[in-house]
Design a protein around this motif. Structure first.
Motif, short mmCIF file in Angstrom:
data_model
loop_
_atom_site.label_atom_id
_atom_site.label_comp_id
_atom_site.label_asym_id
_atom_site.label_seq_id
_atom_site.Cartn_x
_atom_site.Cartn_y
_atom_site.Cartn_z
N GLN A 1 7.84 -165.03 -70.88
CA GLN A 1 8.28 -164.02 -69.92
C GLN A 1 9.67 -164.37 -69.41
O GLN A 1 9.94 -165.50 -68.98
CB GLN A 1 7.30 -163.94 -68.76
N ALA A 2 10.58 -163.40 -69.48
CA ALA A 2 11.97 -163.59 -69.04
C ALA A 2 12.34 -162.47 -68.09
O ALA A 2 12.21 -161.29 -68.43
CB ALA A 2 12.92 -163.61 -70.24
N VAL A 3 12.81 -162.82 -66.89
CA VAL A 3 13.09 -161.86 -65.83
C VAL A 3 14.58 -161.90 -65.50
O VAL A 3 15.15 -162.97 -65.30
CB VAL A 3 12.26 -162.18 -64.57
N TYR A 4 15.22 -160.75 -65.44
CA TYR A 4 16.62 -160.68 -65.04
C TYR A 4 16.71 -160.85 -63.52
O TYR A 4 16.08 -160.11 -62.76
CB TYR A 4 17.26 -159.37 -65.48
N SER A 5 17.51 -161.82 -63.10
CA SER A 5 17.61 -162.18 -61.68
C SER A 5 19.07 -162.35 -61.28
O SER A 5 19.97 -162.34 -62.13
CB SER A 5 16.84 -163.49 -61.42
N GLN A 6 19.31 -162.50 -59.97
CA GLN A 6 20.65 -162.71 -59.44
C GLN A 6 20.67 -163.88 -58.49
O GLN A 6 19.80 -164.01 -57.63
CB GLN A 6 21.14 -161.45 -58.72
N ARG A 7 21.69 -164.74 -58.63
CA ARG A 7 21.93 -165.84 -57.70
C ARG A 7 23.41 -166.14 -57.71
O ARG A 7 24.13 -165.83 -58.68
CB ARG A 7 21.16 -167.11 -58.13
#
Length: 773
Positions: free
Chosen positions: A617-623
């Motif tokens: 499972q790969a989730v697009y995220s922001q940091r």
């Protein structure tokens, strides 16, 4: 070489230089680049002999032939090309280096250049350039000024439909000049150029090698017809590979035509050890399973030259059938069958105007489709079929207008304006889950964008220049995605598709200073602020991607990503010691990345964290994130030796990338250092080079493993000459032998998703020949 028969190539190769032959001073090549800036210096027009013919302004043809006895020696092979007239580092791979390299992908070609690596998901088939640790959505790829097309930015397993075999020069543009191509080029732009849309009439003369670009003379209208041809062939041992290409150029009067065709076929490549780190039970037999490649392509194009400019167009077809290595790929016999048709046009006009110097345009339309093929059930060969389809229909156009220089008393100002527009339609259905909202990686979506930009260059003096540039664009997307729960694990609620119509208006600006220093040194410093809109895959993904073995989940709430960069460089292009050094510091706000969660899934979302075993499972995220690094390469001509010069060369690059809490950004290249020896003269080039990559232990805390270091040893010898009298009609020849990974090291690429299952090719030898007729 008198006394050698036309058929005796070995005699041609081995004939020694006479000790009493006069040896003019070696000539360093002029490096002509086309991609970095929309502002180009006007070159003087050198009229051809006919005084009654009005010559064209703008595109320049090669200089007329000179008598052989008065010609200077050709530029030597292997000279480090350093670009000093740009505000940031530009990496150039000239024609002769492309021919010696033999790389089948842009990622493989650039993998050893300072600051650049390849994704090497499928070595020799799909490897996309990664610049300073920044990958698909921050690295643009263009061919002759227009986007390369394809779907390589939608998955690491997808190939880039630009083949180095048909390219004449590759440029990697970093820094402020990337604003010319869009905010999705924060990391840089890889630009391939070829002659598919001719920018000059061909020359049938025996003029010296013109490898590094077009000269300053102009074609004469009504000139005699001329036809030239070139063949490019090679054989490689590591994969039992063969490749061949034929390029034809013809011209006469005001017209120039180009046609080319190429093909490549390899088997599974040899590897120096067992590829699977965490499964020692599978048969391998010395080759990377499921790594064979077959691709081909063809193109035809033409241009019309008129007083003040030209206009041209081309159509090209690219086809590829390649296998995806790795455990899942080998078990399922995964392979990708891809096809792209692309139509491009471009032109330039230099009006007789006191205000406008030149008007240029580029336009292109791409129709791309690939099927990801494989077994639905590993134990049942009758289930072989299409597991996923990707389509990309895209249109793009760009127009630039360069103004005449204006004297501001304190500086000379040159301005260029540009507008750019594009439309893209993407889809990625799968027949495995018909009627499900998880039918494929994403559903149909569109991406409309329009932008305007301006570049200003101020020449305060011949040694001091500044650049101020800005870009504003509007991006409107349309797609749909399920309403995923906060923890991305099924909670029993219906996962209905929800329409999404986000839009963004990113704004970017840059400023730079270029200063000539004593000793032929050139220093530069730039600062840039770049905003990037999320791309469709980052927003709308919601399903399994079999080839990459991931279950990708987009985030429709992503905001604009911002990068603030300061970069300083010092370069020297002339003399016996040539080098370039660059340091950079980039602060990202809302950095978008694909985060592996450690949860396993199958094709259905309900399997995530429960019964799933096949897909990560790969989730697009922001940091927020911080990138900083340093790059260096140099070449030193130590002393004459025989008829040529021997010397040393070296390189170093490092990038460190962390999030605001100090944890590591995933899949960052390791620190590398390398060096070697070379000897060259006007015809021969010999080189041996060792590149050491340190172990990469700065890894993400979840689902990323350390990567051991390695030593990559390469050696090559090549011979280039004019053929006089012509041999079988050929007038120029370049032949050579290249050895790669001569230590037969087990090399794993830390930036690859499949590094724990895929080794890079082992020891191999490649022989190549390039003939011009």
């Amino acid at each position: 070489m008198s006394g050698c028969s036309a058929a005796a190539m070995l005699c041609v190769l081995s004939a020694p230089a006479r000790a009493d032959d006069p040896k003019p001073a070696a000539e360093l090549p002029e490096v002509n680049v086309t991609a970095p800036s929309p502002i180009r210096a006007r070159k003087p027009v050198v009229p051809r002999p006919n005084p009654t013919t009005r010559v064209a302004r703008g595109p320049r043809a090669p200089t007329p032939a000179r008598e052989a006895q008065s010609a200077p020696p050709p530029p030597q092979q292997g000279v480090l090309p350093v670009v000093t007239d740009q505000f940031a580092t530009v990496t150039v791979v000239p024609n002769e280096e492309l021919r010696r390299s033999g790389a089948a992908t842009l990622g493989d070609l650039l993998n050893s250049k300072p600051g650049i690596t390849g994704s090497s998901f499928a070595p020799g088939a799909s490897s996309r350039p990664i610049i300073r640790g920044l990958d698909v959505n921050r690295v643009g790829i263009v061919e002759n000024g227009i986007g390369g097309g394809g779907a390589s930015d939608l998955g690491e397993d997808h190939f880039v439909p630009i083949d180095p075999l048909t390219s004449d020069q590759i440029e990697v543009v970093r820094g402020p000049a990337a604003l010319r191509y869009g905010s999705t080029s924060i990391g840089g732009v890889v630009s391939a150029t070829n002659n598919r849309i001719p920018q000059a009439l061909p020359t049938c003369s025996t003029a010296p090698f013109q490898t590094y670009g077009l000269s300053a003379s102009a074609p004469a209208a009504g000139s005699a017809p001329c036809v030239t041809a070139e063949t490019r062939t090679s054989f490689s041992s590591v994969d039992r590979g063969v490749e061949a290409g034929v390029l034809l150029d013809a011209g006469g009067g005001n017209f120039a035509l180009h046609a080319d065709a190429y093909g490549r076929k390899t088997g599974d490549y040899s590897i120096p050890g067992y590829p699977y780190l965490f499964d020692q039970t599978r048969p391998v037999n010395g080759r990377q399973p499921n790594s064979a490649v077959q691709n081909d392509g063809a193109s035809i194009g033409g241009s019309y030259f008129f007083t003040g400019g030209f206009i041209g167009a081309a159509i090209q077809q690219t086809d590829a059938l390649y296998h995806i290595p790795g455990i899942d790929g080998a078990d399922s016999r995964t392979r990708i069958d891809a096809h792209q048709t692309k139509i491009t046009a471009k032109g330039e006009y230099r009006p007789d105007s006191a205000a406008i110097d030149a008007i240029r345009f580029w336009a292109g339309a791409t129709d791309y489709r690939h099927n990801e093929l494989g077994l639905a059930a590993v134990t049942d060969p009758t289930t072989d079929g299409v597991r996923q389809t990707f389509t990309n229909r895209e249109q793009e156009a760009r127009v630039e207008m360069q103004m005449m220089p204006v004297n501001l008393r304190f500086a000379t100002l040159t301005t260029a304006y540009g507008v750019q527009a594009g439309h893209q339609e993407l889809n990625a259905p799968s027949p495995d889950n018909p009627g499900s909202v998880f039918n494929g990686l994403f559903g149909p979506n569109t991406n409309n964008r329009v932008a305007g930009y301006v570049f200003n260059e101020l020449a305060f003096s011949p040694s001091t220049k500044a650049q101020v540039a800005g870009r504003i664009e509007h991006v409107a997307l349309n797609g749909s995605t399920p309403n995923f729960p906060v923890d991305y694990l099924p909670d029993g609620t219906p996962q209905a598709n929800i329409a999404r119509n986000p839009s963004y208006t990113p704004k970017s600006a840059s400023v730079g200073l270029l200063q000539n220093l004593p000793g032929d040194l050139v220093a530069s410093v730039t600062a840039q602020y770049v905003e990037r809109a999320p791309k469709p895959a980052e927003l709308f993904s919601r399903g399994g991607h079999d080839a990459t073995a991931t279950f990708d989940i987009g985030n429709p709430n992503l905001t604009i990503e911002t990068a603030k960069t300061v970069e300083a460089g010092l370069r020297k292009a002339t003399g016996p010691f040539r080098f370039e050094a660059t340091a950079y510091y980039t602060q990202f706000s809302n950095f978008i990345y694909r985060r592996l969660t450690g949860v396993m899934c199958d094709d259905d979302f309900a399997s995530c964290g429960t019964t799933g075993t096949a897909l990560n499972q790969a989730v697009y995220s922001q940091r927020n994130a911080l990138f900083r690094g340093f790059e260096f390469q140099s070449q030193f001509d130590v002393a004459p030796l025989g008829s040529g010069i021997w010397g040393i060369e070296n390189q170093f690059d490092v990038v460190r990338a962390t999030f605001s809490d100090g944890t590591n950004v995933p899949r960052i290249p390791p620190m590398r250092v390398g060096g070697g020896l070379f000897w060259r003269d006007a015809n021969w080039l010999t080189r041996i080079n060792l590149l050491h990559a340190f172990a990469q232990n700065d890894i993400a805390p979840i689902a990323e493993t350390p990567t051991p270091g390695y030593n990559l040893l390469k050696a090559e010898v090549s011979y280039r000459t004019k053929l006089n009298p012509n041999m079988f009609g050929a007038r120029e020849m370049l032949v050579g032998l290249v050895g790669n990974n001569l230590l037969n090291e087990k090399i794993r690429n830390s930036v690859s998703y499949t590094k724990d299952e895929v080794l890079l090719p082992g020891i191999g030898v490649r022989i190549f020949a390039n003939l011009k007729f």
